[in-house]
Design an enzyme around this catalytic site. Sequence first.
Site, mmCIF file in Angstrom:
data_model
loop_
_atom_site.group_PDB
_atom_site.id
_atom_site.type_symbol
_atom_site.label_atom_id
_atom_site.label_comp_id
_atom_site.label_asym_id
_atom_site.label_seq_id
_atom_site.Cartn_x
_atom_site.Cartn_y
_atom_site.Cartn_z
ATOM 1 N N ASP A 111 11.321 -35.948 -22.062
ATOM 2 C CA ASP A 111 10.753 -36.748 -20.979
ATOM 3 C C ASP A 111 11.486 -36.407 -19.693
ATOM 4 O OD1 ASP A 111 8.932 -38.193 -22.609
ATOM 5 O OD2 ASP A 111 10.528 -39.566 -23.217
ATOM 6 N N ASP A 129 2.412 -37.857 -22.027
ATOM 7 C CA ASP A 129 2.267 -39.309 -21.927
ATOM 8 C C ASP A 129 1.266 -39.677 -20.833
ATOM 9 O OD1 ASP A 129 4.296 -39.557 -23.853
ATOM 10 O OD2 ASP A 129 5.856 -39.744 -22.326
#
Length: 163
Positions: A111, A129
């Site tokens: 991330d 995401d």
Amino acid sequence: MFYYLIAIFVIVLDQITKWLIVSKMHFGESITIIENFLYITSHRNRGAAWGILQGQMWLFYAITLVVIIALIYYLQKAAKGKWLLGISLSFMLGGAIGNFIDRVIRKEVVDFIHTFIFGYNFPVFNIADSALVIGVILLMISMLRDERESKEKSYGENGTHHS
């Protein structure tokens, strides 16, 4: 075929950005893009959204495979002639596969998009995401449109709708 190209684009963009983060930044390093709002932060996640279910890789493998199969099925069956539904499923498919690749290869998800929204330190996320969220939003819009069109058609056939 067009819908699969969208999914492939999402996967490629997701994997390239993650590769850049892993190869160019140290874990925990952060680059300010917009002060107090947007940062690029090298982060890893071994769980689901917000870090829940840490270390339950087998569960993520199983769920993701079921989701991917279902998305492909719905792309083949339900999306014919419904462009918005097809695009939404494509974004979700690309996002699901993007994070699945990380879990299989790295045993964690990379991330890096770190935001502070109205002072809230939002959990760090990635392109996959984002694609999943965009896909779900488009799916909801598609469902609302279909429901409205169905009601309009029904009212028109029953003669109860007045313009």
